[in-house]
Design a protein around this motif. Structure first.
Motif, PDB file in Angstrom:
ATOM      1  N   LEU A  16      36.578  48.983  45.044  1.00  0.00           N
ATOM      2  CA  LEU A  16      37.659  49.859  44.611  1.00  0.00           C
ATOM      3  C   LEU A  16      37.958  50.964  45.620  1.00  0.00           C
ATOM      4  O   LEU A  16      39.052  51.538  45.601  1.00  0.00           O
ATOM      5  CB  LEU A  16      37.313  50.474  43.252  1.00  0.00           C
ATOM      6  CG  LEU A  16      37.330  49.507  42.071  1.00  0.00           C
ATOM      7  CD1 LEU A  16      36.769  50.176  40.820  1.00  0.00           C
ATOM      8  CD2 LEU A  16      38.730  48.977  41.807  1.00  0.00           C
ATOM      9  N   HIS A  18      38.781  50.571  48.478  1.00  0.00           N
ATOM     10  CA  HIS A  18      39.901  50.119  49.316  1.00  0.00           C
ATOM     11  C   HIS A  18      41.256  50.335  48.643  1.00  0.00           C
ATOM     12  O   HIS A  18      42.293  50.174  49.285  1.00  0.00           O
ATOM     13  CB  HIS A  18      39.756  48.626  49.621  1.00  0.00           C
ATOM     14  CG  HIS A  18      38.552  48.289  50.458  1.00  0.00           C
ATOM     15  ND1 HIS A  18      38.521  48.471  51.823  1.00  0.00           N
ATOM     16  CD2 HIS A  18      37.338  47.788  50.109  1.00  0.00           C
ATOM     17  CE1 HIS A  18      37.346  48.081  52.297  1.00  0.00           C
ATOM     18  NE2 HIS A  18      36.604  47.661  51.275  1.00  0.00           N
ATOM     19  N   TYR A  19      41.261  50.671  47.350  1.00  0.00           N
ATOM     20  CA  TYR A  19      42.503  50.692  46.569  1.00  0.00           C
ATOM     21  C   TYR A  19      42.771  52.072  45.987  1.00  0.00           C
ATOM     22  O   TYR A  19      41.851  52.889  45.833  1.00  0.00           O
ATOM     23  CB  TYR A  19      42.414  49.694  45.401  1.00  0.00           C
ATOM     24  CG  TYR A  19      42.237  48.257  45.799  1.00  0.00           C
ATOM     25  CD1 TYR A  19      43.333  47.427  46.013  1.00  0.00           C
ATOM     26  CD2 TYR A  19      40.961  47.712  45.923  1.00  0.00           C
ATOM     27  CE1 TYR A  19      43.169  46.095  46.356  1.00  0.00           C
ATOM     28  CE2 TYR A  19      40.795  46.378  46.270  1.00  0.00           C
ATOM     29  CZ  TYR A  19      41.896  45.572  46.482  1.00  0.00           C
ATOM     30  OH  TYR A  19      41.721  44.259  46.823  1.00  0.00           O
ATOM     31  N   ASP A  20      44.009  52.289  45.597  1.00  0.00           N
ATOM     32  CA  ASP A  20      44.392  53.468  44.829  1.00  0.00           C
ATOM     33  C   ASP A  20      44.656  53.044  43.387  1.00  0.00           C
ATOM     34  O   ASP A  20      45.804  53.058  42.916  1.00  0.00           O
ATOM     35  CB  ASP A  20      45.652  54.114  45.420  1.00  0.00           C
ATOM     36  CG  ASP A  20      45.373  54.859  46.705  1.00  0.00           C
ATOM     37  OD1 ASP A  20      44.336  55.548  46.783  1.00  0.00           O
ATOM     38  OD2 ASP A  20      46.185  54.731  47.640  1.00  0.00           O
ATOM     39  N   VAL A  21      43.613  52.641  42.693  1.00  0.00           N
ATOM     40  CA  VAL A  21      43.790  52.133  41.326  1.00  0.00           C
ATOM     41  C   VAL A  21      42.879  52.848  40.323  1.00  0.00           C
ATOM     42  O   VAL A  21      42.792  52.429  39.174  1.00  0.00           O
ATOM     43  CB  VAL A  21      43.539  50.605  41.266  1.00  0.00           C
ATOM     44  CG1 VAL A  21      44.558  49.854  42.111  1.00  0.00           C
ATOM     45  CG2 VAL A  21      42.114  50.257  41.683  1.00  0.00           C
ATOM     46  N   TRP A  48      42.168  45.119  35.516  1.00  0.00           N
ATOM     47  CA  TRP A  48      42.363  44.184  36.618  1.00  0.00           C
ATOM     48  C   TRP A  48      41.543  42.921  36.404  1.00  0.00           C
ATOM     49  O   TRP A  48      40.601  42.898  35.602  1.00  0.00           O
ATOM     50  CB  TRP A  48      41.950  44.835  37.949  1.00  0.00           C
ATOM     51  CG  TRP A  48      42.684  46.102  38.211  1.00  0.00           C
ATOM     52  CD1 TRP A  48      42.285  47.368  37.874  1.00  0.00           C
ATOM     53  CD2 TRP A  48      43.966  46.234  38.814  1.00  0.00           C
ATOM     54  NE1 TRP A  48      43.244  48.286  38.243  1.00  0.00           N
ATOM     55  CE2 TRP A  48      44.286  47.616  38.831  1.00  0.00           C
ATOM     56  CE3 TRP A  48      44.867  45.325  39.366  1.00  0.00           C
ATOM     57  CZ2 TRP A  48      45.476  48.095  39.360  1.00  0.00           C
ATOM     58  CZ3 TRP A  48      46.044  45.810  39.901  1.00  0.00           C
ATOM     59  CH2 TRP A  48      46.344  47.172  39.893  1.00  0.00           C
ATOM     60  N   GLN A  82      47.230  43.117  43.897  1.00  0.00           N
ATOM     61  CA  GLN A  82      47.290  44.513  44.336  1.00  0.00           C
ATOM     62  C   GLN A  82      46.988  44.592  45.837  1.00  0.00           C
ATOM     63  O   GLN A  82      46.021  43.993  46.321  1.00  0.00           O
ATOM     64  CB  GLN A  82      46.278  45.355  43.557  1.00  0.00           C
ATOM     65  CG  GLN A  82      46.204  46.803  43.966  1.00  0.00           C
ATOM     66  CD  GLN A  82      47.454  47.578  43.573  1.00  0.00           C
ATOM     67  OE1 GLN A  82      48.196  47.179  42.678  1.00  0.00           O
ATOM     68  NE2 GLN A  82      47.690  48.695  44.245  1.00  0.00           N
ATOM     69  N   ARG A  83      47.787  45.322  46.555  1.00  0.00           N
ATOM     70  CA  ARG A  83      47.514  45.555  47.966  1.00  0.00           C
ATOM     71  C   ARG A  83      46.609  46.778  48.127  1.00  0.00           C
ATOM     72  O   ARG A  83      46.664  47.735  47.341  1.00  0.00           O
ATOM     73  CB  ARG A  83      48.812  45.737  48.746  1.00  0.00           C
ATOM     74  CG  ARG A  83      49.613  44.433  48.865  1.00  0.00           C
ATOM     75  CD  ARG A  83      50.817  44.582  49.760  1.00  0.00           C
ATOM     76  NE  ARG A  83      51.523  43.307  49.882  1.00  0.00           N
ATOM     77  CZ  ARG A  83      51.298  42.410  50.848  1.00  0.00           C
ATOM     78  NH1 ARG A  83      50.382  42.677  51.778  1.00  0.00           N
ATOM     79  NH2 ARG A  83      51.988  41.286  50.892  1.00  0.00           N
ATOM     80  N   THR A  84      45.789  46.752  49.170  1.00  0.00           N
ATOM     81  CA  THR A  84      44.914  47.875  49.480  1.00  0.00           C
ATOM     82  C   THR A  84      45.721  49.032  50.066  1.00  0.00           C
ATOM     83  O   THR A  84      46.923  48.913  50.320  1.00  0.00           O
ATOM     84  CB  THR A  84      43.834  47.465  50.496  1.00  0.00           C
ATOM     85  OG1 THR A  84      44.474  47.178  51.753  1.00  0.00           O
ATOM     86  CG2 THR A  84      43.063  46.237  50.023  1.00  0.00           C
ATOM     87  N   ARG A  85      45.049  50.138  50.295  1.00  0.00           N
ATOM     88  CA  ARG A  85      45.715  51.272  50.946  1.00  0.00           C
ATOM     89  C   ARG A  85      46.288  50.872  52.308  1.00  0.00           C
ATOM     90  O   ARG A  85      47.294  51.411  52.753  1.00  0.00           O
ATOM     91  CB  ARG A  85      44.725  52.418  51.144  1.00  0.00           C
ATOM     92  CG  ARG A  85      44.269  53.093  49.864  1.00  0.00           C
ATOM     93  CD  ARG A  85      43.517  54.367  50.184  1.00  0.00           C
ATOM     94  NE  ARG A  85      42.977  54.971  48.979  1.00  0.00           N
ATOM     95  CZ  ARG A  85      41.738  54.778  48.550  1.00  0.00           C
ATOM     96  NH1 ARG A  85      40.910  53.989  49.227  1.00  0.00           N
ATOM     97  NH2 ARG A  85      41.317  55.369  47.444  1.00  0.00           N
ATOM     98  N   LEU A 100      42.248  41.530  44.061  1.00  0.00           N
ATOM     99  CA  LEU A 100      42.413  42.234  42.802  1.00  0.00           C
ATOM    100  C   LEU A 100      43.825  41.961  42.288  1.00  0.00           C
ATOM    101  O   LEU A 100      44.807  42.136  43.017  1.00  0.00           O
ATOM    102  CB  LEU A 100      42.215  43.733  43.026  1.00  0.00           C
ATOM    103  CG  LEU A 100      41.868  44.619  41.840  1.00  0.00           C
ATOM    104  CD1 LEU A 100      40.539  44.200  41.225  1.00  0.00           C
ATOM    105  CD2 LEU A 100      41.802  46.083  42.296  1.00  0.00           C
ATOM    106  N   GLN A 102      46.607  42.228  38.838  1.00  0.00           N
ATOM    107  CA  GLN A 102      46.906  42.882  37.571  1.00  0.00           C
ATOM    108  C   GLN A 102      46.422  42.032  36.400  1.00  0.00           C
ATOM    109  O   GLN A 102      46.580  40.811  36.399  1.00  0.00           O
ATOM    110  CB  GLN A 102      48.407  43.100  37.433  1.00  0.00           C
ATOM    111  CG  GLN A 102      49.002  44.059  38.436  1.00  0.00           C
ATOM    112  CD  GLN A 102      50.519  44.051  38.393  1.00  0.00           C
ATOM    113  OE1 GLN A 102      51.131  43.172  37.810  1.00  0.00           O
ATOM    114  NE2 GLN A 102      51.130  45.048  39.019  1.00  0.00           N
TER     115      GLN A 102
END
Length: 318
Positions: A16, A18-21, A48, A82-85, A100, A102
């Motif tokens: 996580l 790597h992501y803004d989730v 997710w 979902q794309r990473t940052r 990841l 949805q």
């Protein structure tokens, strides 16, 4: 959707990052299916599905993930990855590619009605047409060439009558393949079974698990779906009401071409053969997994024999 790769909370937290989730809350393994490791993963912001890919390589994955992203952008009920940052669709987790996606609301329907089948027919046709705008191509990796490679390793495990059935059907499909070259084709799901569709309050809310997708004939995809949604589960015979609801709804959006109609019978057999062979392979040559029960191959043997004895025709679908 099996569990081959075990993950703990620290693994999920590292992913996580790597992501803004949102921040990690919990994860739980999903035991259904056979190909990849899947977890439900919740953060304080959203829910997710985390997939760790056990067979597909990082080089193969962009096709599947970008296809799902494309279909979601076309307004279809497909959960987008979902794309990473950094804008990437794929990350590495325990040395394996992972993604990841949805988590959409709803549940799969074990016993679909004619209305469920009609909704599926409409969405499947829309997916095929939307796929024409997708700019990438990749073969169906579980198409006829792969099926033919399984004959030799499976033969020692099968009684003589099943070896004969498998051999003769592969030969018939290889002859048929020459005619398939002219059929309408494009990106297909290729595994749109009941457990890969979600319904909420009676409406189709999500098409999931595109990891068998590839470029193939639309008619093959249609028959794969028909062979799961529109049959009597005990005999493999078509349920006429569901088949007509599914077929009519599909053809309302995308009518069959003149060369697809005579191909229906053998294509329905090919769709049954593909899953009979994959289940035979999983049954006799299984992979180790923490949560995995191989599916009974005799189910698709029955469906194949039913399609041989009662060939699919346009009259069954309208």
């Amino acid at each position: 959707m099996a569990v081959y790769t075990s993950l703990d909370a620290s693994d999920c937290e590292a992913l996580l990052a790597h992501y803004d989730v949102g921040h990690y809350l919990r994860h739980v393994g999903i035991g259904a299916g056979i190909e990849n490791t899947n977890y439900f993963l919740d953060t304080h912001q959203s829910r997710w599905v985390l997939t760790v890919f056990e067979r597909l390589t990082a080089g193969q994955l962009p096709y599947y993930l970008e296809l799902a992203e494309h279909l979601a952008r076309q307004g279809l009920p497909v959960p987008a990855p979902q794309r990473t940052r950094a804008g990437e669709l794929i990350v590495t987790l325990k040395g394996k590619p992972a993604a990841l996606v949805q988590r959409v609301p709803g549940q799969d329907v074990l016993w679909p009605t004619a209305d469920h089948c009609a909704q599926m027919g409409t969405v499947l046709a829309r997916m095929h047409l939307a796929g024409r705008l997708f700019g990438h191509s990749q073969p169906n990796l579980r198409g006829l060439p792969w099926i033919a490679t399984q004959l030799e390793p499976l033969a020692p495990h099968l009684p003589a009558d099943l070896r004969q059935l498998l051999t003769t059907e592969i030969a018939a499909q290889q002859d048929f393949a020459v005619r398939c070259a002219a059929l309408p084709a494009g990106p297909v799901h290729a595994d749109l079974f009941r457990d890969n569709a979600l319904f909420e309050a009676g409406r189709l809310s999500g098409i999931i698990d595109f990891y068998f997708a590839g470029n193939d004939t639309w008619l093959f995809d249609f028959c794969v779906t028909l062979n799961d949604w529109c049959i009597d589960q005990d005999s493999g015979l078509l349920d006429r009401d569901r088949a007509r609801a599914f077929g009519s709804a599909y053809q309302f959006v995308r009518p069959f071409t003149d060369n697809e109609v005579p191909a229906l019978a053998l294509m329905a057999r090919l769709a049954a053969l593909r899953f009979w062979v994959s289940r035979l392979s999983d049954w006799y040559m299984p992979r180790a997994a923490a949560l995995l029960t191989p599916k009974d191959p005799t189910h698709f043997e029955r469906i194949l024999r039913a399609r041989q004895n009662s060939p699919l025709s346009l009259a069954d679908l309208s």
